[in-house]
Design a protein around this motif. Sequence first.
Motif, PDB file in Angstrom:
ATOM      1  N   SER A  25       0.835  -1.220   0.000  1.00  0.00           N
ATOM      2  CA  SER A  25       0.000   0.000   0.000  1.00  0.00           C
ATOM      3  C   SER A  25       0.865   1.263   0.000  1.00  0.00           C
ATOM      4  O   SER A  25       0.523   2.246  -0.663  1.00  0.00           O
ATOM      5  CB  SER A  25      -0.956  -0.003   1.186  1.00  0.00           C
ATOM      6  OG  SER A  25      -0.251   0.027   2.398  1.00  0.00           O
ATOM      7  N   HIS A  26       1.997   1.240   0.722  1.00  0.00           N
ATOM      8  CA  HIS A  26       2.894   2.397   0.702  1.00  0.00           C
ATOM      9  C   HIS A  26       3.514   2.586  -0.684  1.00  0.00           C
ATOM     10  O   HIS A  26       3.632   3.703  -1.174  1.00  0.00           O
ATOM     11  CB  HIS A  26       4.007   2.252   1.739  1.00  0.00           C
ATOM     12  CG  HIS A  26       3.570   2.578   3.117  1.00  0.00           C
ATOM     13  ND1 HIS A  26       3.252   1.600   4.032  1.00  0.00           N
ATOM     14  CD2 HIS A  26       3.370   3.755   3.742  1.00  0.00           C
ATOM     15  CE1 HIS A  26       2.895   2.160   5.159  1.00  0.00           C
ATOM     16  NE2 HIS A  26       2.940   3.472   5.015  1.00  0.00           N
ATOM     17  N   MET A  27       3.910   1.470  -1.272  1.00  0.00           N
ATOM     18  CA  MET A  27       4.488   1.548  -2.612  1.00  0.00           C
ATOM     19  C   MET A  27       3.463   2.046  -3.622  1.00  0.00           C
ATOM     20  O   MET A  27       3.789   2.843  -4.510  1.00  0.00           O
ATOM     21  CB  MET A  27       5.037   0.176  -3.022  1.00  0.00           C
ATOM     22  CG  MET A  27       6.259  -0.232  -2.218  1.00  0.00           C
ATOM     23  SD  MET A  27       6.805  -1.906  -2.574  1.00  0.00           S
ATOM     24  CE  MET A  27       7.419  -1.728  -4.221  1.00  0.00           C
ATOM     25  N   MET A  28       2.236   1.607  -3.476  1.00  0.00           N
ATOM     26  CA  MET A  28       1.159   2.030  -4.382  1.00  0.00           C
ATOM     27  C   MET A  28       0.896   3.529  -4.241  1.00  0.00           C
ATOM     28  O   MET A  28       0.745   4.245  -5.242  1.00  0.00           O
ATOM     29  CB  MET A  28      -0.105   1.210  -4.098  1.00  0.00           C
ATOM     30  CG  MET A  28      -1.202   1.403  -5.075  1.00  0.00           C
ATOM     31  SD  MET A  28      -0.759   0.744  -6.683  1.00  0.00           S
ATOM     32  CE  MET A  28      -2.279   0.984  -7.530  1.00  0.00           C
ATOM     33  N   PHE A  29       0.840   4.004  -3.004  1.00  0.00           N
ATOM     34  CA  PHE A  29       0.637   5.435  -2.741  1.00  0.00           C
ATOM     35  C   PHE A  29       1.732   6.260  -3.413  1.00  0.00           C
ATOM     36  O   PHE A  29       1.460   7.235  -4.121  1.00  0.00           O
ATOM     37  CB  PHE A  29       0.615   5.689  -1.232  1.00  0.00           C
ATOM     38  CG  PHE A  29       0.490   7.128  -0.852  1.00  0.00           C
ATOM     39  CD1 PHE A  29      -0.738   7.758  -0.880  1.00  0.00           C
ATOM     40  CD2 PHE A  29       1.606   7.865  -0.482  1.00  0.00           C
ATOM     41  CE1 PHE A  29      -0.860   9.100  -0.540  1.00  0.00           C
ATOM     42  CE2 PHE A  29       1.493   9.194  -0.138  1.00  0.00           C
ATOM     43  CZ  PHE A  29       0.263   9.809  -0.167  1.00  0.00           C
ATOM     44  N   PHE A  30       2.985   5.860  -3.211  1.00  0.00           N
ATOM     45  CA  PHE A  30       4.115   6.564  -3.808  1.00  0.00           C
ATOM     46  C   PHE A  30       4.033   6.527  -5.337  1.00  0.00           C
ATOM     47  O   PHE A  30       4.221   7.539  -6.012  1.00  0.00           O
ATOM     48  CB  PHE A  30       5.436   5.948  -3.331  1.00  0.00           C
ATOM     49  CG  PHE A  30       6.621   6.446  -4.098  1.00  0.00           C
ATOM     50  CD1 PHE A  30       7.142   7.706  -3.850  1.00  0.00           C
ATOM     51  CD2 PHE A  30       7.204   5.663  -5.079  1.00  0.00           C
ATOM     52  CE1 PHE A  30       8.224   8.175  -4.570  1.00  0.00           C
ATOM     53  CE2 PHE A  30       8.286   6.122  -5.806  1.00  0.00           C
ATOM     54  CZ  PHE A  30       8.800   7.383  -5.548  1.00  0.00           C
ATOM     55  N   MET A  31       3.761   5.362  -5.888  1.00  0.00           N
ATOM     56  CA  MET A  31       3.727   5.196  -7.341  1.00  0.00           C
ATOM     57  C   MET A  31       2.608   6.031  -7.974  1.00  0.00           C
ATOM     58  O   MET A  31       2.798   6.630  -9.037  1.00  0.00           O
ATOM     59  CB  MET A  31       3.563   3.716  -7.699  1.00  0.00           C
ATOM     60  CG  MET A  31       3.784   3.408  -9.153  1.00  0.00           C
ATOM     61  SD  MET A  31       5.379   3.956  -9.824  1.00  0.00           S
ATOM     62  CE  MET A  31       6.522   3.051  -8.822  1.00  0.00           C
ATOM     63  N   LEU A  32       1.446   6.089  -7.329  1.00  0.00           N
ATOM     64  CA  LEU A  32       0.345   6.907  -7.856  1.00  0.00           C
ATOM     65  C   LEU A  32       0.733   8.378  -7.910  1.00  0.00           C
ATOM     66  O   LEU A  32       0.464   9.072  -8.902  1.00  0.00           O
ATOM     67  CB  LEU A  32      -0.922   6.709  -7.026  1.00  0.00           C
ATOM     68  CG  LEU A  32      -1.622   5.366  -7.190  1.00  0.00           C
ATOM     69  CD1 LEU A  32      -2.735   5.214  -6.162  1.00  0.00           C
ATOM     70  CD2 LEU A  32      -2.166   5.206  -8.599  1.00  0.00           C
ATOM     71  N   LEU A  34       3.819   9.581  -7.973  1.00  0.00           N
ATOM     72  CA  LEU A  34       4.898   9.729  -8.946  1.00  0.00           C
ATOM     73  C   LEU A  34       4.359   9.767 -10.374  1.00  0.00           C
ATOM     74  O   LEU A  34       4.731  10.644 -11.162  1.00  0.00           O
ATOM     75  CB  LEU A  34       5.897   8.567  -8.790  1.00  0.00           C
ATOM     76  CG  LEU A  34       7.065   8.568  -9.774  1.00  0.00           C
ATOM     77  CD1 LEU A  34       7.978   9.746  -9.502  1.00  0.00           C
ATOM     78  CD2 LEU A  34       7.835   7.262  -9.671  1.00  0.00           C
ATOM     79  N   LEU A  35       3.458   8.854 -10.696  1.00  0.00           N
ATOM     80  CA  LEU A  35       2.906   8.811 -12.051  1.00  0.00           C
ATOM     81  C   LEU A  35       2.033  10.027 -12.355  1.00  0.00           C
ATOM     82  O   LEU A  35       2.056  10.555 -13.467  1.00  0.00           O
ATOM     83  CB  LEU A  35       2.121   7.517 -12.263  1.00  0.00           C
ATOM     84  CG  LEU A  35       2.959   6.236 -12.312  1.00  0.00           C
ATOM     85  CD1 LEU A  35       2.058   5.011 -12.385  1.00  0.00           C
ATOM     86  CD2 LEU A  35       3.956   6.260 -13.455  1.00  0.00           C
ATOM     87  N   THR A  36       1.265  10.481 -11.366  1.00  0.00           N
ATOM     88  CA  THR A  36       0.431  11.671 -11.576  1.00  0.00           C
ATOM     89  C   THR A  36       1.299  12.903 -11.815  1.00  0.00           C
ATOM     90  O   THR A  36       1.069  13.666 -12.757  1.00  0.00           O
ATOM     91  CB  THR A  36      -0.502  11.905 -10.375  1.00  0.00           C
ATOM     92  OG1 THR A  36      -1.305  10.739 -10.185  1.00  0.00           O
ATOM     93  CG2 THR A  36      -1.401  13.103 -10.596  1.00  0.00           C
ATOM     94  N   ASN A  37       2.303  13.104 -10.967  1.00  0.00           N
ATOM     95  CA  ASN A  37       3.186  14.259 -11.135  1.00  0.00           C
ATOM     96  C   ASN A  37       3.960  14.187 -12.444  1.00  0.00           C
ATOM     97  O   ASN A  37       4.128  15.200 -13.140  1.00  0.00           O
ATOM     98  CB  ASN A  37       4.144  14.375  -9.956  1.00  0.00           C
ATOM     99  CG  ASN A  37       3.433  14.759  -8.681  1.00  0.00           C
ATOM    100  OD1 ASN A  37       2.351  15.328  -8.705  1.00  0.00           O
ATOM    101  ND2 ASN A  37       4.021  14.435  -7.547  1.00  0.00           N
ATOM    102  N   THR A  38       4.406  12.994 -12.799  1.00  0.00           N
ATOM    103  CA  THR A  38       5.109  12.813 -14.063  1.00  0.00           C
ATOM    104  C   THR A  38       4.171  13.117 -15.235  1.00  0.00           C
ATOM    105  O   THR A  38       4.575  13.766 -16.205  1.00  0.00           O
ATOM    106  CB  THR A  38       5.663  11.377 -14.175  1.00  0.00           C
ATOM    107  OG1 THR A  38       6.533  11.130 -13.070  1.00  0.00           O
ATOM    108  CG2 THR A  38       6.424  11.180 -15.473  1.00  0.00           C
ATOM    109  N   GLY A  39       2.938  12.673 -15.129  1.00  0.00           N
ATOM    110  CA  GLY A  39       1.955  12.960 -16.174  1.00  0.00           C
ATOM    111  C   GLY A  39       1.739  14.448 -16.358  1.00  0.00           C
ATOM    112  O   GLY A  39       1.692  14.943 -17.495  1.00  0.00           O
ATOM    113  N   VAL A  40       1.618  15.174 -15.264  1.00  0.00           N
ATOM    114  CA  VAL A  40       1.440  16.628 -15.343  1.00  0.00           C
ATOM    115  C   VAL A  40       2.641  17.267 -16.037  1.00  0.00           C
ATOM    116  O   VAL A  40       2.489  18.112 -16.928  1.00  0.00           O
ATOM    117  CB  VAL A  40       1.230  17.240 -13.938  1.00  0.00           C
ATOM    118  CG1 VAL A  40       1.362  18.759 -13.977  1.00  0.00           C
ATOM    119  CG2 VAL A  40      -0.116  16.842 -13.370  1.00  0.00           C
ATOM    120  N   ILE A  41       3.833  16.861 -15.650  1.00  0.00           N
ATOM    121  CA  ILE A  41       5.044  17.454 -16.218  1.00  0.00           C
ATOM    122  C   ILE A  41       5.172  17.132 -17.702  1.00  0.00           C
ATOM    123  O   ILE A  41       5.416  18.024 -18.522  1.00  0.00           O
ATOM    124  CB  ILE A  41       6.292  16.990 -15.431  1.00  0.00           C
ATOM    125  CG1 ILE A  41       6.258  17.592 -14.024  1.00  0.00           C
ATOM    126  CG2 ILE A  41       7.575  17.377 -16.155  1.00  0.00           C
ATOM    127  CD1 ILE A  41       7.245  16.976 -13.055  1.00  0.00           C
TER     128      ILE A  41
END
Length: 179
Positions: A25-32, A34-41
Motif C-alpha cells: 500500500s505504501h508503494m502504491m501510494f508513492f507510485m500513484l 509519482l505517475l500523476t506528477n510525471t503525467g502533469v510534467i
Amino acid sequence: MIELLAQKIVKWTIKYTDENQYSESHMMFFMLHLLTNTGVIVVSIFLGIASGELSGMFTAIISLAVLRRFSGGFHLKSLEGCILVTVIAAYGATIFSVGVLLEWLFHLVTLGIIFLFAPNPSNDLVKGIESHKVRYKLISALLVVGSMLWGNSVIINIFMFQAITIIPFTSNKKGGEKI
C-alpha cells in the motif's frame, strides 16, 4: 489507467525485489503520486512546446506546486482528471492576461481566501497539520504577497486558481474533500 499502471509496477517490483522494506500500500501510494506528477510534467512540456508557452507552463506548474504544498486543496476523484485540470489551469494561466487593476483584485481575493481557509489538507495523510497550521498559512500568504511584488501574470492567475481549490464547498471534519 494510471492506477492499473501503478499496480503493475508495484507488483513487478515486489516480485523481483529481494528486500521489500515497504508495504504494497505504501508503494502504491508513492507510485500513484509519482505517475500523476510525471503525467502533469510530461503533458505540460508537450503542450508548452506545441503552443510556444513552455516557460509559462513551467512557471505555472512550479508556482502551483509550491503554493499547493502549503495551502492544500481539493482533489479530483480520478488521477487522469487531476492531470487534465492541472494542465488546463496552467495553460490558461499562461495565455490569459488581465489588466493591472484586475491583477491587484486577484491578489487581494487570493490573499483573503488564503487567510480564511488555508491550509486545507486534502486528506488524512497530512499528519500533524494542526501543529503547523499557522506556519502553513503564513508561508502561503507570503507566497501570495511575493507574487504581488514579482508582478508575473502567470503566477497571479495560477495562484487565484489554487486559492479557489482550498475553499471548503462541502463540510468535512477530516480535511479536504474529493470532488
